[in-house]
Structures are given as structure tokens and as C-alpha cells.
Design a protein around this motif. Structure first.
Motif, PDB file in Angstrom:
ATOM      1  N   SER A  23       1.015  -1.313  -0.006  1.00 37.11           N
ATOM      2  CA  SER A  23      -0.070   0.011   0.174  1.00 37.11           C
ATOM      3  C   SER A  23       0.791   1.712  -0.251  1.00 37.11           C
ATOM      4  N   HIS A 111      -5.959  -0.513  10.533  1.00 38.57           N
ATOM      5  CA  HIS A 111      -6.356  -1.892   9.814  1.00 38.57           C
ATOM      6  C   HIS A 111      -7.811  -1.260   9.184  1.00 38.57           C
ATOM      7  N   LYS A 112      -8.884  -1.088   9.804  1.00 37.51           N
ATOM      8  CA  LYS A 112     -10.198  -0.064   8.907  1.00 37.51           C
ATOM      9  C   LYS A 112      -9.999   0.943   8.379  1.00 37.51           C
ATOM     10  N   LYS A 113      -8.859   1.479   8.023  1.00 38.00           N
ATOM     11  CA  LYS A 113      -9.104   2.213   6.608  1.00 38.00           C
ATOM     12  C   LYS A 113      -7.774   1.640   6.015  1.00 38.00           C
ATOM     13  N   GLY A 114      -7.368   1.093   6.282  1.00 42.58           N
ATOM     14  CA  GLY A 114      -6.582   0.367   5.064  1.00 42.58           C
ATOM     15  C   GLY A 114      -4.837   0.884   5.232  1.00 42.58           C
ATOM     16  N   TYR A 115      -4.492   1.142   6.263  1.00 44.51           N
ATOM     17  CA  TYR A 115      -3.167   1.451   6.334  1.00 44.51           C
ATOM     18  C   TYR A 115      -2.657   0.119   6.344  1.00 44.51           C
ATOM     19  N   ARG A 117      -2.791  -4.833   6.639  1.00 51.38           N
ATOM     20  CA  ARG A 117      -3.543  -5.340   6.094  1.00 51.38           C
ATOM     21  C   ARG A 117      -3.695  -6.602   7.182  1.00 51.38           C
TER      22      ARG A 117
END
Length: 188
Positions: A23, A111-115, A117
Motif C-alpha cells: 500500500s 486496519h479499518k482505514k486500509g493502512y 492488512r
């Protein structure tokens, strides 16, 4: 020549694949705890004292972890962080645990915001210690409290709300949101 279905993976290879940065987002602990801190700093429902306490947690986490990648945190890092909090900052056990709970919540936000995995050390758990036994007012003490007269009208209002909470079981914090719509009226 082996195709992907025939490859043998050893745990270290799987770990490298899983932890490899895919990411473009900054997954440093500093960035993730700052991201989580925004929830407190911009929300007017949180009082200044809460915001100040959370900011202290943030500073201690950043001081210890610096720019470490959140995905690389291991249990030993959290154990050492606890020691850092209790020895360098002279925090009590419960204060150190609250700081670690803030870190865990920040990792969940990341984790919830995609930072991230996955949430590192998701199962790491350390409990607060109950230091004093809960005390309850006796009926006599409650009655005496009800009948006490205060010179300050605000103190009388606080007393009335507290007594109301004692009789209803309503949490004192929830009493601020209490309104007449919560009351069910008997229809006769």
C-alpha cells in the motif's frame, strides 16, 4: 520448473509476503496513532481532559516506537513498551495499560482505514488491576445526602442528579443526555 501451485512456502517466506508493503499509505506507528488521535481532536463530544490524556498516550507511543512500521510489531515490542511506560515514565500499571489500549485501538483504526492488512498482536491482552473495592451508600447515608442543604444552587442540582441516578441505576455520565422522552407514562 514449478508453477505457483507447486511452490513450497516456509513460514519466513509467508511472513515476508504478508508483511511486504503493498500500500502507498504510510503504515508507521506514528502515522497510525496520529490518524486515530484525529478522532479525539476534532470531535467536540470529547472534553479537554480526555483530549489531553489521549495526547499524552500519543506522545509516549511516538517516543517509544518512533517510525517503526506498525505491521512489524511483535509481542516482545509490547512487553518492552509496558516496561518503558512503567520505568521511564513511572506510570502505574493501569495507566500503562490504558496507553497500550489506545495503541491497540489505533492499530484497529489503521486496519479499518486500509493502512494495515492485519492488526499486529491482536490477541495481546493485559488487564487493568482493580485497586479498590467498590463502595456503596447505605440507605441511611443516601437519605442524609438527600436532605443536605448546599449554599450553592449548582451543588444542589448535582446532588439531585446523583440521587436520581442512585435510585434509577442510570449512569451519572448518561444523566447528561437524559430527557423526558425516556420516561414511559402509564396510561390509565
Amino acid at each position: 520448473h514449478l508453477n505457483n501451485s507447486e511452490l513450497l512456502y516456509v513460514p519466513e517466506t509467508i511472513k515476508k509476503i504478508y508483511l511486504s508493503p503493498k500500500s502507498p499509505k504510510d503504515s508507521s506507528i506514528t502515522n497510525i496513532v496520529n490518524l486515530h488521535f484525529e478522532k479525539y481532536s476534532y470531535n467536540e463530544l470529547y472534553k479537554k481532559g480526555t483530549k489531553d490524556r489521549v495526547e499524552r498516550y500519543l506522545k509516549k507511543i511516538i517516543e517509544y516506537f518512533k517510525d517503526k512500521k506498525a505491521g512489524s510489531i511483535q509481542r516482545v515490542d509490547l512487553d518492552n513498551f509496558y516496561v518503558f511506560l512503567t520505568q521511564k515514565h513511572n506510570n502505574s500499571h493501569n495507566t500503562a495499560v490504558r496507553t497500550m489500549e489506545f495503541l491497540k485501538a489505533a492499530l484497529q483504526t489503521g486496519h479499518k482505514k486500509g493502512y494495515l492488512r492485519f492488526i499486529p498482536c491482536y490477541d495481546y491482552d493485559i488487564k487493568r488491576k482493580r485497586t479498590n473495592k467498590k463502595m456503596y451508600l447505605t440507605k441511611k447515608e443516601l437519605k442524609m445526602f438527600e436532605e443536605t442543604k448546599f449554599l450553592n444552587k449548582n451543588l444542589e442540582t448535582i446532588r439531585d442528579v446523583f440521587v436520581f441516578c442512585c435510585y434509577t441505576g442510570l449512569d451519572f455520565g448518561d444523566s447528561k443526555r437524559f430527557n423526558a422522552n425516556w420516561v414511559k407514562k402509564n396510561s390509565k
